[in-house]
Design a protein around this motif. Sequence first.
Motif, mmCIF file in Angstrom:
data_model
loop_
_atom_site.group_PDB
_atom_site.id
_atom_site.type_symbol
_atom_site.label_atom_id
_atom_site.label_comp_id
_atom_site.label_asym_id
_atom_site.label_seq_id
_atom_site.Cartn_x
_atom_site.Cartn_y
_atom_site.Cartn_z
ATOM 1 N N SER A 1 0.825 -1.195 0.000
ATOM 2 C CA SER A 1 0.000 0.000 0.000
ATOM 3 C C SER A 1 0.868 1.257 0.000
ATOM 4 O O SER A 1 0.614 2.196 -0.739
ATOM 5 N N ALA A 2 1.893 1.290 0.835
ATOM 6 C CA ALA A 2 2.793 2.446 0.889
ATOM 7 C C ALA A 2 3.540 2.593 -0.433
ATOM 8 O O ALA A 2 3.693 3.701 -0.966
ATOM 9 N N SER A 3 3.985 1.493 -0.971
ATOM 10 C CA SER A 3 4.686 1.511 -2.258
ATOM 11 C C SER A 3 3.772 2.015 -3.363
ATOM 12 O O SER A 3 4.168 2.819 -4.205
ATOM 13 N N HIS A 4 2.546 1.541 -3.348
ATOM 14 C CA HIS A 4 1.564 1.947 -4.347
ATOM 15 C C HIS A 4 1.258 3.441 -4.230
ATOM 16 O O HIS A 4 1.184 4.154 -5.234
ATOM 17 N N GLU A 5 1.101 3.922 -3.016
ATOM 18 C CA GLU A 5 0.842 5.341 -2.789
ATOM 19 C C GLU A 5 2.015 6.191 -3.260
ATOM 20 O O GLU A 5 1.826 7.268 -3.843
ATOM 21 N N ALA A 6 3.237 5.733 -3.008
ATOM 22 C CA ALA A 6 4.425 6.469 -3.447
ATOM 23 C C ALA A 6 4.474 6.537 -4.974
ATOM 24 O O ALA A 6 4.768 7.586 -5.558
ATOM 25 N N ARG A 7 4.174 5.437 -5.618
ATOM 26 C CA ARG A 7 4.159 5.401 -7.082
ATOM 27 C C ARG A 7 3.092 6.349 -7.636
ATOM 28 O O ARG A 7 3.323 7.082 -8.590
ATOM 29 N N ASP A 8 1.916 6.359 -7.013
ATOM 30 C CA ASP A 8 0.855 7.277 -7.431
ATOM 31 C C ASP A 8 1.275 8.729 -7.258
ATOM 32 O O ASP A 8 0.967 9.577 -8.094
ATOM 33 N N TYR A 9 1.975 9.009 -6.172
ATOM 34 C CA TYR A 9 2.436 10.383 -5.932
ATOM 35 C C TYR A 9 3.377 10.830 -7.054
ATOM 36 O O TYR A 9 3.251 11.925 -7.587
ATOM 37 N N VAL A 10 4.309 9.962 -7.416
ATOM 38 C CA VAL A 10 5.247 10.290 -8.494
ATOM 39 C C VAL A 10 4.482 10.552 -9.786
ATOM 40 O O VAL A 10 4.714 11.544 -10.483
ATOM 41 N N LYS A 11 3.537 9.694 -10.120
ATOM 42 C CA LYS A 11 2.791 9.837 -11.372
ATOM 43 C C LYS A 11 1.933 11.101 -11.397
ATOM 44 O O LYS A 11 1.707 11.665 -12.456
ATOM 45 N N THR A 12 1.452 11.561 -10.250
ATOM 46 C CA THR A 12 0.591 12.742 -10.234
ATOM 47 C C THR A 12 1.340 14.044 -9.999
ATOM 48 O O THR A 12 0.774 15.118 -10.165
#
Length: 161
Positions: free
Chosen positions: A6-17
Amino acid sequence: MARFWSASHEARDYVKTHAAKVSDVMTADVETVRPDTPLGEVAGILEVRHIKRVPVTEGGRVIGIVSRANLVQALASLPDEPVSDATLSDAEIRTVLMGELSGRKWSFAGRNMVVTDGVVHLSGVFQSAEAVDAVRVAAQNVPGVKRVEDHTEPYQMMPGV
């Protein structure tokens, strides 16, 4: 484990946005299809990979993109009744195809279409590549058609005319 994902996924989403570079937002592991890939297979790829579109490549070059919307449009245009598995004769194929194309302003077929052993041969001069594609698709939907061979040439305006 779920918390790490979940944390990894959130970090990836942050980078993409929040990223300012293409390399940060692009997909590196791109799934592609060829122009002759069946639509059912494309739908399966979109579903399994959880993606909305897939590039179409030929000879290492991107020549188009198929989206979920394209698939929905293709499904919506299918006939309500299933197409018979009966194979038509060459003359019947030509008659059915001519009936489908009759009255369509873009259709250039008619005398420029020959059917031999289930193969539809298109020839002549056309003014629109879209018209050639439409005739090809119409032919591919006739039972008994094995393939469509395009021998057409684009219309070229004479200089000064």
